[in-house]
Design an enzyme around this catalytic site. Structure first.
Site, short mmCIF file in Angstrom:
data_model
loop_
_atom_site.label_atom_id
_atom_site.label_comp_id
_atom_site.label_asym_id
_atom_site.label_seq_id
_atom_site.Cartn_x
_atom_site.Cartn_y
_atom_site.Cartn_z
N GLU A 223 37.91 80.83 52.78
CA GLU A 223 39.46 81.15 53.00
C GLU A 223 39.34 82.57 53.35
OE1 GLU A 223 42.02 79.06 52.80
OE2 GLU A 223 41.42 77.45 51.49
N ASP B 281 37.25 68.24 57.64
CA ASP B 281 38.17 68.51 58.66
C ASP B 281 37.76 69.72 59.81
OD1 ASP B 281 38.84 70.56 56.88
OD2 ASP B 281 41.00 69.98 56.89
N GLU C 2 51.74 64.59 51.28
CA GLU C 2 50.37 65.24 51.25
C GLU C 2 49.42 64.12 51.87
OE1 GLU C 2 47.30 67.86 50.63
OE2 GLU C 2 49.63 68.13 51.33
N GLU D 38 49.43 71.35 60.15
CA GLU D 38 48.79 70.61 60.91
C GLU D 38 49.60 69.56 61.80
OE1 GLU D 38 46.70 72.07 57.54
OE2 GLU D 38 48.30 70.97 57.45
#
EC number: 3.2.1.-
Length: 638
Positions: free
Chosen positions: A269, A402, A511, A536
Site C-alpha cells: 500500500e 489482481d 463487493e 475498478e
C-alpha cells in the site's frame, strides 16, 4: 482481513506508602533531598578514589619511559610558549597557576585531571541547586541539539541529475463539447468537495470519517499520521487544475511528511500510494521535494526484502526495519498481488537515483517465480518467503492476485515495449487464466471466477473488474494476432461489471457477485453487498473508451459518478455504503482516499497512453524511452 487494534498499556500506579494522604507531599520532598544527598556521596567517593590513585600509584619516572609522541593528541589544549621547545619528555604549562614551570607529561596529565574533577564537582553542585523543571528544560535542549546534529549527519544524499522523461498531455484543456465540459466541471466540483472536507476535518490524517468529521486510519498505515490522502490526491489535483489545493498539499509534505516514525505499514500500500503518488507528482510538477521524499521512503522499505528468498514481507516497521506477514495469510505467506506490484515504482527509483538495488529486488522476484512450478500454469496467491514454496492453491484475478498480472503488462509498456520477458510472462499467465478461470454464465455474461484447490468458484469480485481494462490495454502486442480477441474480452468483462451495477437499487456495484443458482451478477451474502468507493469498474470504462470511443462507456462512467454523488455524498465528504440493494443505505463513515473518476470526461490528448502508464492506484508514470541506456544492475540493453 483486518487485525484487532492493540489496546494501550494501562498506566502503572505507584502505591502511596505513607500512613496518611497529607504526608504524601512530605514524602516527595524527602525523596528529592535523598536523591541529592546520594548524588553528592557518589561524586565525593569518586573524587576521593581518583586523588588516592594519584598519590599511591608508583612513580613512572623511575621506570623506563617510552615516548610515543602522543602529547599533542592526548592534551591538545597545552601549548608551549612562543619559541619554547619540549625538553625530552617534558611539556611547558603556561597560564595555569604554574607560569614557566616545567612538568613531566605524567604530572601535567595529573594536573589536568585534578582541574577537570574540580570543575565537574562544581558543575554538579550547580545542577543540584536547580529545580526539576529547569533540569528537564536543559535535558530537552541537549536532546534537541543531538537530534539536529544527527539530521545533519544522516540527511538525504544529493540525487544524481538524470534526464527528465518527456512529459506530455498533463494539462486538462477545453473539451470543446458543452455537455462534456459541464460533466467535467461537475466531477471537478466533487473532487473539490472531497478535498475541502478532508482539509477541514482530517488534515494530516491518512483518511477521513465524513460523518463524524474527523481523521481516520486503517492498519495498512500503522498508527501513523502520514497524510495518505494528501499524497494520493496530488496528481489528480494537478491535472484538474486545482493548483491552490496542490500547493497546500505540497507545503504539508515539505514540512510534515516524516518517515522516521515507529509505524508498521503495508509495503504494497505504501508503495502504490505514497511512492507512486510522490513520483507522479514529481514528474507532473517538476518539484524536487516529491522525488526526495519518494527516495527517503523507498529506503525505509528495503529491509522488508531481507528474507531467505528475497520475497518481501507484507509489512515493515519504518523505524526498526523489522518485517512480518499478515496473520491471516496462508501458512505465513506473502501475497502475490503485494510482492508482485512493485516493479513500476522500483524501476523509476533506480532510474532517478542510480541505485541498482530497487531494480535488482524486483527482477529477483521475477526470476524466482519463473523457476517455480505453477499448477495448471496458474500463479497461487500465497508464497512463503522463508521456504520459497506456494501456500494454499488459490488463484484469483481479483483480491490477492489482481495487480501482479497488471504490472507484468505495464512493465512491458513502461519500458517502451522492450521488456519482452515481462510481456511473455503476462501472455502465458493470461492464457492459463482464460483456460481455467474465464467462463460464460447461463445468461451469457462473461465472468472471471476463482480457482480454489482444483475447483472453480463462480464468483467475481469488484476488484476483478479492472481486468476488462487490462485486456484492452494489452490487446495490441498480443501473440498470434489475438488483439481483436482480447479487446472483445475486455468489452465483455466491462458489460458484466456494468450489469453488477445496473442490478442494484443504488446503481453502484457490490463487493462481490455470483453466477449460480439462477442469480447472475448479484451479491448473495450480506457482507458482500457494500460499496466502498472502489474505482475498478470506472477504470475499465475509461480504457474501453480510449480504445473504442464507443460513447456507452462514457455514459456508464457518468452514471456511476452521478450515483456516487447522489448516494455517497454527505456534508463532510463522501462515504461508502453498506448495502447497494437498499433504498435507505447505511453509511460506513469512511472516505477512501481518492476515487479517480475525473478521466471519464477527459480528451485523448490528456495523459496519452503512448507516453504514460498508470500504476495500480492510478498514478501516472512516464514511459522510459531508454533506447541506448542500461538501467544500473540490469544485464540487457534497454
Amino acid at each position: 482481513m483486518t487485525t484487532p487494534a492493540l489496546l494501550p498499556l494501562s498506566g502503572r500506579r505507584i502505591p502511596n506508602l505513607s500512613p496518611g494522604a497529607s504526608s504524601f507531599p512530605h514524602h516527595r520532598a524527602t525523596l528529592r533531598l535523598s536523591e541529592k544527598f546520594i548524588l553528592l556521596l557518589i561524586l565525593s567517593a569518586f573524587i576521593t578514589l581518583c586523588f588516592g590513585a594519584f598519590f599511591f600509584l608508583p612513580d613512572n619516572s623511575k621506570h623506563k619511559r617510552f615516548d610515543l609522541g602522543l602529547e599533542d593528541v592526548l592534551i591538545p589544549h597545552i601549548e608551549a610558549p612562543k619559541g619554547a621547545k619540549h625538553p625530552g619528555g617534558q611539556v611547558v604549562i603556561h597560564g595555569q597557576g604554574v607560569p614557566g614551570d616545567f612538568l613531566t607529561c605524567e604530572e601535567s596529565l595529573r594536573h589536568k585531571i585534578r582541574a577537570d574533577h574540580e570543575r565537574a564537582l562544581q558543575e554538579a553542585k550547580e545542577k543540584l541547586k536547580k529545580s526539576r523543571d529547569e533540569l528537564r528544560a536543559e535535558i530537552q535542549t541537549e536532546k534537541s541539539k543531538v537530534v539536529q546534529e544527527l539530521k545533519k549527519k544522516d540527511g538525504p544524499k544529493p540525487l544524481p541529475p538524470v534526464p527528465m522523461p518527456k512529459v506530455v498531455g498533463v494539462n486538462d484543456g477545453d473539451p470543446g463539447e458543452p455537455d462534456v465540459k459541464e460533466k467535467r466541471d461537475k466531477i471537478r466540483e466533487m473532487m473539490k468537495h472531497a478535498w475541502d472536507s478532508y482539509r477541514q476535518y482530517g488534515w494530516g490524517h491518512n483518511e477521513l470519517k465524513p460523518l463524524a468529521k474527523k481523521g481516520h486510519s486503517t492498519n495498512i498505515f500503522g498508527n501513523s499520521q502520514m497524510g495518505a490522502t494528501i499524497v494520493d490526491a496530488l496528481d489528480t489535483l494537478y491535472m484538474m487544475g486545482l493548483h491552490d489545493e496542490f500547493k497546500d498539499g505540497q507545503e504539508w509534505i515539505e514540512h510534515n511528511l516524516d518517515f522516521s516514525v515507529n509505524a508498521e505499514v503495508s509495503v504494497f500500500e505504501v508503495n502504490i500510494r505514497f511512492i507512486g503518488g510522490l513520483l507522479a507528482a514529481y514528474y507532473l510538477s517538476g518539484q524536487e521535494v516529491f522525488k526526495v521524499k519518494a527516495v527517503q521512503l523507498a529506503e525505509k522499505l528495503l529491509p522488508a526484502f531481507n528474507t531467505p528468498t528475497g520475497i518481501p514481507w507484507a509489512m515493515v516497521n519504518l523505524k526498526s526495519g523489522v518485517g512480518r506477514n499478515w496473520g491471516w495469510a496462508s501458512a505465513g505467506s506473502s501475497i502475490l498481488a503485494e510482492f508482485g506490484t512493485l516493479h513500476m515504482e522500483f524501476v523509476h527509483l533506480t532510474y532517478l537515483t542510480g541505485n541498482p538495488a530497487y531494480y535488482q529486488k524486483v527482477m529477483h522476484i521475477r526470476k524466482l517465480l519463473a523457476k517455480m512450478d505453477r499448477p495448471n500454469g496458474l500463479y497461487p496467491n500465497y508464497l512463503n518467503p522463508r521456504t520459497g514454496r506456494w501456500g494454499q492453491h488459490h488463484t484469483s484475478v481479483g483480491g490477492l492476485g489482481d495487480s501482479f498480472y497488471e504490472y507484468l503488462l505495464k512493465a512491458w509498456l513502461m519500458s517502451d515495449r522492450t521488456d519482452t520477458e515481462a510481456r511473455k510472462t503476462y501472455d502465458d499467465a493470461i492464457e492459463a487464466i482464460e483456460r481455467h478461470l474465464i467462463r460464460k454464465s447461463n445468461g451469457g455474461l462473461t465472468f472471471i471466477g476463482e480457482w480454489k484447490n482444483g475447483h472453480l468458484e463462480r464468483k467475481m469480485g469488484h476488484l476483478t473488474c479492472f481486468a476488462g481494462g487490462m485486456f484492452a490495454l494489452g490487446a495490441d502486442g498480443s501473440p498470434d494476432d489475438k488483439a481483436g480477441h482480447y479487446l472483445q474480452l475486455g468489452a465483455e468483462i466491462a458489460h458484466t461489471c456494468h450489469e453488477s451495477y445496473d442490478r442494484t437499487v443504488l446503481k453502484l456495484g457490490p463487493e462481490a457477485f455470483k453466477f449460480d443458482s439462477g442469480l447472475e451478477a448479484v451479491a448473495v451474502r450480506q457482507n458482500e453487498k457494500y460499496y466502498i468507493l472502489r474505482p475498478e469498474v470506472i477504470e475499465t470504462y475509461w480504457y474501453m473508451w480510449r480504445f473504442t470511443h464507443d460513447p456507452k462507456y462514457r455514459q456508464w462512467g457518468w452514471e456511476a459518478a452521478q450515483a456516487i454523488d447522489k448516494y455517497c455524498r454527505v456534508s463532510g465528504g463522501f462515504s461508502g455504503v453498506k448495502d447497494v440493494y437498499s433504498s435507505n443505505p447505511t453509511y460506513d463513515d469512511v472516505q477512501q482516499i481518492v476515487c479517480h473518476v475525473g478521466f471519464k470526461t477527459a480528451p485523448d490528448d490528456l495523459m496519452p497512453l503512448e507516453s504514460w502508464v498508470f500504476n495500480t492506484e492510478a498514478h501516472p508514470l512516464p514511459v522510459l524511452r531508454l533506447a541506448n541506456i542500461t538501467l544500473p544492475g540490469s544485464q540487457a540493453q534497454r
